[in-house]
Design a protein around this motif. Structure first.
Motif, PDB file in Angstrom:
ATOM      1  N   ILE A   1       7.522  -5.161  -4.397  1.00  0.00           N
ATOM      2  CA  ILE A   1       7.296  -5.101  -2.954  1.00  0.00           C
ATOM      3  C   ILE A   1       6.142  -4.133  -2.707  1.00  0.00           C
ATOM      4  O   ILE A   1       6.212  -2.961  -3.077  1.00  0.00           O
ATOM      5  N   HIS A   2       5.087  -4.610  -2.085  1.00  0.00           N
ATOM      6  CA  HIS A   2       3.893  -3.828  -1.808  1.00  0.00           C
ATOM      7  C   HIS A   2       3.928  -3.360  -0.349  1.00  0.00           C
ATOM      8  O   HIS A   2       4.299  -4.122   0.542  1.00  0.00           O
ATOM      9  N   VAL A   3       3.497  -2.128  -0.116  1.00  0.00           N
ATOM     10  CA  VAL A   3       3.503  -1.567   1.237  1.00  0.00           C
ATOM     11  C   VAL A   3       2.154  -0.914   1.510  1.00  0.00           C
ATOM     12  O   VAL A   3       1.783   0.064   0.858  1.00  0.00           O
ATOM     13  N   ASN A   4       1.400  -1.467   2.463  1.00  0.00           N
ATOM     14  CA  ASN A   4       0.110  -0.908   2.838  1.00  0.00           C
ATOM     15  C   ASN A   4       0.021  -0.778   4.352  1.00  0.00           C
ATOM     16  O   ASN A   4       0.679  -1.527   5.091  1.00  0.00           O
ATOM     17  N   THR A   5      -0.778   0.179   4.805  1.00  0.00           N
ATOM     18  CA  THR A   5      -1.015   0.324   6.240  1.00  0.00           C
ATOM     19  C   THR A   5      -2.452  -0.102   6.553  1.00  0.00           C
ATOM     20  O   THR A   5      -3.372   0.137   5.773  1.00  0.00           O
TER      21      THR A   5
ATOM     22  N   ASP B   1      -2.390  -7.928  -4.999  1.00  0.00           N
ATOM     23  CA  ASP B   1      -1.383  -7.904  -6.066  1.00  0.00           C
ATOM     24  C   ASP B   1      -1.427  -6.633  -6.912  1.00  0.00           C
ATOM     25  O   ASP B   1      -0.464  -6.324  -7.616  1.00  0.00           O
ATOM     26  N   HIS B   2      -2.528  -5.891  -6.866  1.00  0.00           N
ATOM     27  CA  HIS B   2      -2.596  -4.608  -7.578  1.00  0.00           C
ATOM     28  C   HIS B   2      -2.950  -3.487  -6.599  1.00  0.00           C
ATOM     29  O   HIS B   2      -3.633  -2.525  -6.954  1.00  0.00           O
ATOM     30  N   MET B   3      -2.459  -3.622  -5.376  1.00  0.00           N
ATOM     31  CA  MET B   3      -2.717  -2.640  -4.322  1.00  0.00           C
ATOM     32  C   MET B   3      -1.413  -2.308  -3.609  1.00  0.00           C
ATOM     33  O   MET B   3      -0.696  -3.212  -3.164  1.00  0.00           O
ATOM     34  N   THR B   4      -1.109  -1.030  -3.501  1.00  0.00           N
ATOM     35  CA  THR B   4       0.029  -0.611  -2.687  1.00  0.00           C
ATOM     36  C   THR B   4      -0.155   0.867  -2.325  1.00  0.00           C
ATOM     37  O   THR B   4      -0.853   1.610  -3.014  1.00  0.00           O
ATOM     38  N   GLY B   5       0.453   1.268  -1.218  1.00  0.00           N
ATOM     39  CA  GLY B   5       0.358   2.653  -0.771  1.00  0.00           C
ATOM     40  C   GLY B   5      -0.980   3.020  -0.170  1.00  0.00           C
ATOM     41  O   GLY B   5      -1.278   4.196   0.011  1.00  0.00           O
ATOM     42  N   LEU B   6      -1.789   2.017   0.194  1.00  0.00           N
ATOM     43  CA  LEU B   6      -3.119   2.280   0.742  1.00  0.00           C
ATOM     44  C   LEU B   6      -3.083   2.346   2.266  1.00  0.00           C
ATOM     45  O   LEU B   6      -2.332   1.611   2.917  1.00  0.00           O
TER      46      LEU B   6
END
Length: 263
Positions: free
Chosen positions: A181-185, A246-251
């Motif tokens: 589960i990815h989470v970005n703002t 797919d290789h990005m989260t917390g950004l």
């Protein structure tokens, strides 16, 4: 689900930015769970989008009311909905220069703009079934504002609330990443939604100048020389829900025409 069709929950679906996001995702073939307070407006939006996918589901929910969120979760379960994504647009605090509001005001703001929407996010996560080994991931995009990265004097309380969302997103990125589960703002600068255009019109009228003149003045310090359009926000959201992330989260991604100059 078949093919690349995903089920995405969109909050604030009937607002200016929400509608643009819904139209973009629906045109891309996604199945949408449309969420906002007014059921009639949600039903109208579902009918508008039906040409793209006949199974969009309009469900009313009040993110400031945890009992409403509980009923919303029950409605998702009753229809056997499994989510692949969430676009969360928490209610925003009104602009204010008061950096020290009363405790009661803070409690209301945190309940309405953070605690309640976070409960809805938890409701959505509980209904996600990612499987990274099978190539199936779940994506969460939280819509924030640029005061999450650059303090603005007339957004005193928003400076705090938006930073809270960025901190929570980074925390969830660690907590949920192993599950796929990815989470970005996505932090927006000036965006020409209908209510934002109305604000510019009012400021122009008060200054005795045209809308175009006022807009040029306000965007003079934006490197791209313009405010964003809801349709441009929709493109960014679509990307963050896709394999692109797919290789990005917390950004915390700035969508502000270059206004925020941080290193």
């Amino acid at each position: 689900m078949t093919g690349d069709v995903k089920t995405i929950l969109i909050t604030g679906a009937t607002g200016g930015i929400g509608r643009a996001v819904c139209r973009r995702l629906a045109a891309g073939g996604q199945r949408l769970i449309l969420a906002a307070r007014n059921q009639e407006r949600l039903d109208a939006l579902a009918r508008e989008l039906a040409n793209h996918h006949p199974r969009h589901i309009p469900l009313a929910v009040d993110m400031t009311d945890e009992s409403s969120i509980a009923r919303f979760g029950g409605a998702l379960d009753a229809q056997g909905i499994v989510l692949d994504g969430l676009v969360l647009m928490p209610p925003q605090a009104h602009s204010t220069n008061d950096a020290l509001p009363e405790s009661a005001a803070w409690r209301t703001l945190f309940q309405d703009c953070f605690i309640g929407p976070l409960e809805l996010l938890k409701t959505a996560v509980a209904r996600m079934r990612p499987d990274p080994e099978a190539g199936r991931r779940a994506k969460i995009v939280i819509i924030s504002g640029i005061s999450s990265a650059q303090v603005l004097g007339h957004y005193a309380t928003s400076n705090v609330l938006r930073c809270a969302w960025v901190g929570e997103a980074k925390t969830l990125a660690f907590a949920l990443g192993a599950r796929g589960i990815h989470v970005n703002t996505l932090s927006l600068g000036g965006t020409l939604s209908p209510w934002y255009r109305e604000g510019i019109e009012k400021r122009a009228a008060a200054a005795g100048i045209s809308y175009e003149q006022r807009l040029a003045e306000e965007t003079a310090n934006v490197p791209l020389g313009k405010y964003g359009e809801p349709s441009e926000v929709a493109v960014a959201v679509e990307g963050l829900l896709s394999a692109f992330s797919d290789h990005m989260t917390g950004l915390n991604i700035m969508h502000d025409g270059g206004f925020t100059r941080s290193y």
